[in-house]
Design a protein around this motif. Structure first.
Motif, short mmCIF file in Angstrom:
data_model
loop_
_atom_site.label_atom_id
_atom_site.label_comp_id
_atom_site.label_asym_id
_atom_site.label_seq_id
_atom_site.Cartn_x
_atom_site.Cartn_y
_atom_site.Cartn_z
N ASN A 17 0.85 -1.18 0.00
CA ASN A 17 0.00 0.00 0.00
C ASN A 17 0.89 1.24 0.00
O ASN A 17 1.67 1.44 0.92
N LYS A 18 0.79 2.03 -1.06
CA LYS A 18 1.71 3.16 -1.21
C LYS A 18 1.53 4.19 -0.09
O LYS A 18 2.50 4.81 0.36
N GLU A 19 0.29 4.36 0.36
CA GLU A 19 0.01 5.34 1.42
C GLU A 19 0.61 4.92 2.76
O GLU A 19 0.74 5.74 3.67
N SER A 20 0.97 3.63 2.88
CA SER A 20 1.54 3.16 4.15
C SER A 20 3.06 3.38 4.20
O SER A 20 3.69 3.10 5.22
N LEU A 21 3.65 3.86 3.11
CA LEU A 21 5.08 4.18 3.09
C LEU A 21 5.31 5.62 3.54
O LEU A 21 4.40 6.45 3.49
N ILE B 165 12.52 -1.40 8.99
CA ILE B 165 13.30 -0.54 8.09
C ILE B 165 12.72 0.87 8.09
O ILE B 165 11.49 1.06 8.06
N LYS B 166 13.60 1.86 8.12
CA LYS B 166 13.18 3.27 8.16
C LYS B 166 12.27 3.60 6.97
O LYS B 166 12.61 3.32 5.82
N GLY B 167 11.14 4.17 7.27
CA GLY B 167 10.18 4.56 6.23
C GLY B 167 9.13 3.50 5.97
O GLY B 167 8.15 3.75 5.27
N PHE B 168 9.35 2.29 6.52
CA PHE B 168 8.40 1.19 6.33
C PHE B 168 7.65 0.85 7.63
O PHE B 168 7.01 -0.19 7.72
N GLU B 169 7.72 1.73 8.63
CA GLU B 169 7.18 1.42 9.96
C GLU B 169 5.68 1.07 9.94
O GLU B 169 5.19 0.31 10.77
N ASN B 170 4.94 1.66 9.00
CA ASN B 170 3.49 1.44 8.95
C ASN B 170 3.06 0.63 7.73
O ASN B 170 1.87 0.59 7.39
N VAL B 171 4.00 0.00 7.08
CA VAL B 171 3.70 -0.62 5.79
C VAL B 171 2.77 -1.82 5.93
O VAL B 171 2.73 -2.48 6.97
N ARG B 172 2.00 -2.08 4.88
CA ARG B 172 1.13 -3.26 4.82
C ARG B 172 1.05 -3.76 3.38
O ARG B 172 1.24 -3.01 2.43
N PHE B 173 0.82 -5.08 3.27
CA PHE B 173 0.64 -5.65 1.95
C PHE B 173 -0.76 -5.31 1.44
O PHE B 173 -1.71 -5.17 2.20
N GLU B 174 -0.85 -5.19 0.10
CA GLU B 174 -2.15 -4.88 -0.50
C GLU B 174 -2.67 -6.05 -1.33
O GLU B 174 -3.83 -6.39 -1.26
#
Length: 425
Positions: A205-209, A277-286
Motif C-alpha cells: 500500500n503506497k500510502e503506508s510508506l 526498516i526506516k520509512g516502512f514502519e506502517n507498511v502493509r501488503f495490499e
C-alpha cells in the motif's frame, strides 16, 4: 468461423485480438470480472531482451498491446538490479484501456463465466460447457487459462491461499481444458524436484510508506534500500518463479517499482521485519494480503504443444501464455497468444499453421522452450526474454538488440513486416 478463447489474461487478450484481425468471430470467456489476470499486479515491460521481443512484434504487425502498455507507462528507461531500459505501466489504468480496445474491435466477451467441461468428437472439441450448464459450440478453441490449477494446489504445493489476484475463492478454480479433452498436463519443477513455482509479485500500500519513499518512488520509478544483514534470506530465491529476479540483489535489498502501486520485488518478506526498516514502519501488503508468507503456485498445468502453439493430440485446440509452457511474463504471454490466435484461424480455414522463424527472438524462445522441457533439467527452468538462461542465449545468438532499425530490417528480410496484420477471411 467462430474462435473461442478461454482465459482473459494478457495471452487471451492477444489471441482474441489477433484472431479478430484475421477476420474470425471471436468470443473471449473470463472467469473473473477483469481482464489481464496477473497483469493487474505486474507492470514491467521492455526490460532486457523484452525490448527486442516487443519491437519484433510491432515490426510483425502484432504490437497492438505493446503500444497500449507504452501509452499507459508511468516510467521509461528505468534501471534496477540486473535490468535495463524497463518501462513500468500503470496497473490501475491498464485493464480498462485494454478492455475498451477489445470492445472497440467488436470482440465479444463474457465475464464472471467459468468453462467447466468440453464435448469432443474424435480428436476435436465440438463445444464447451459453462458453470451454469450453458453449452456453446465453436470451430477452433484457444486455452490461455494459466498454470495454477485448482485452489487446493496452493495448499498442496505452495504455502496456502494468500488471496492473490487470481481470486479463486470468489470466482472458482481454473479448469484445464486440454485435460478435459483427454490430454495430460505437464508439470514444471523446482530445483529440489518438487512441483510448481511460487509467483513473486506483491504490492505494498503506497500510502503506508513514508512521504520520502513515496516521493522518490514516484519521481524515479524505483526505490532501493538495504535489508539488515541478519534478515537476509537467500534461500527464498529458490522457490521464486521469476528467475530473472531471483538474483541475490533482490534478497539483500528492498526493491520497489512504481506501477501505480508500490510493487515489491523482494517477495515473501515478513511484515514484522519489513517494519524494522526506516520509512516502512506502517507498511502493509495490499495484494496478495499474505504476501509476506506466500503467493500463488504456478506451472502445474501446461499442455504439450508444437511450435505453432497447437496442443498435441487435439486438432482444434491452441494454447498461449503459461498454459503453453514455462514462460514468465506479460511479453512472453502476448507473443505466444498472438501466434495462437493467428494459427487458430489458419487451422479453421484448412491452412497449415506456421512457426515463427528462429532468427527472431520471438520464434526462437517458443522452439527453445519446447525442446528444453523434454528433459528434467529443462523442467526446472523458466524462459523469459528478461533474464536467466534465455536472455544469455539471446546475447550469444546476437538476437538481443535495442536498435529499432535492426529489428525492422530483420522483419523485412524475412518478408514478415506487418505479417500479423494479414486478414485471412
Amino acid at each position: 468461423m467462430k474462435v473461442i478463447v478461454i482465459g482473459g489474461g494478457w495471452s487471451g487478450c492477444a489471441a482474441a485480438l489477433e484472431a479478430k484481425k484475421c477476420g474470425a468471430d471471436v468470443l473471449l470467456i473470463e472467469k473473473t470480472d477483469m481482464l489481464l489476470g496477473l497483469g493487474n499486479v505486474g507492470g514491467i515491460m521492455r526490460n532486457n531482451g523484452r525490448y527486442t521481443a516487443a519491437q519484433e512484434m510491432i515490426a510483425l504487425g502484432g504490437g497492438d498491446l505493446f503500444e497500449l502498455t507504452d501509452k499507459c507507462a508511468r516510467h521509461r528507461n528505468v534501471e534496477f538490479p540486473g535490468h535495463k531500459h524497463a518501462t513500468l505501466y500503470d496497473v490501475i489504468k491498464m485493464e480498462p484501456t485494454v478492455r475498451r480496445y477489445l470492445l472497440e474491435r467488436n470482440i465479444n466477451m463474457m465475464f464472471e463465466t467459468r468453462v467447466v467441461d468440453v464435448e469432443t468428437i474424435g480428436k476435436c472439441i465440438k463445444g464447451i460447457y459453462l458453470h451454469d450448464g450453458t453449452y456453446i459450440e465453436g470451430d477452433v478453441f484457444i486455452e490461455t487459462t494459466g498454470s495454477t490449477g485448482p485452489m487446493g494446489n496452493c495448499l498442496r504445493y505452495g504455502k496456502g491461499c494468500s488471496m492473490c489476484i487470481l481470486r479463486c475463492p470468489s470466482y472458482g478454480p481454473r479448469i484445464s481444458i486440454s485435460k478435459r479433452a483427454g490430454v495430460e498436463d505437464l508439470l514444471g519443477m523446482r530445483g529440489d524436484d518438487s512441483y510448481g513455482a511460487m509467483s513473486g509479485s506483491c504490492k505494498l500500500n503506497k500510502e503506508s510508506l513514508s512521504n520520502e519513499i513515496r516521493e522518490k518512488l514516484e519521481k524515479d520509478g524505483v526505490y532501493i534500500v538495504e535489508i539488515p544483514k541478519e534478515d537476509v534470506n537467500l534461500e527464498k530465491l529458490n522457490i521464486k518463479v521469476c528467475q530473472q529476479y531471483a538474483l541475490k540483489e533482490f534478497a539483500e535489498n528492498i526493491v520497489l517499482l512504481d506501477t501505480g502501486h508500490a510493487k515489491l520485488m523482494t517477495s515473501y518478506y515478513p511484515l514484522e521485519k519489513l517494519r524494522k526498516i526506516k520509512g516502512f514502519e506502517n507498511v502493509r501488503f495490499e495484494d496478495p494480503y499474505s504476501g509476506g508468507k506466500a503467493n500463488s503456485i504456478r506451472y502445474l498445468s501446461m499442455a504439450p504443444r508444437d511450435n505453432t502453439m497447437k496442443v498435441t493430440g487435439i486438432e482444434n485446440l491452441f494454447v498461449g501464455g503459461e498454459k503453453s509452457g514455462l514462460f514468465v511474463g506479460h511479453t512472453e504471454a502476448i507473443v505466444t497468444g498472438t501466434l495462437a490466435g493467428y494459427n487458430a484461424v489458419r487451422w479453421g480455414l484448412g491452412l497449415k499453421p506456421i512457426q515463427l522463424p528462429t532468427s527472431l527472438a520471438v520464434g526462437d524462445i517458443i522452439a527453445y522452450e519446447n525442446d528444453m522441457k523434454e528433459s528434467v533439467e529443462g523442467l526446472r527452468k523458466r524462459y523469459t526474454f528478461a533474464g536467466a538462461s534465455y536472455f544469455e542465449r539471446m546475447k550469444e545468438l546476437n538476437l538481443y538488440t535495442i536498435n529499432n532499425d535492426i529489428i525492422e530490417k530483420r522483419a523485412k528480410t524475412l518478408m514478415m513486416d506487418g505479417f500479423f496484420n494479414e486478414k485471412l477471411i
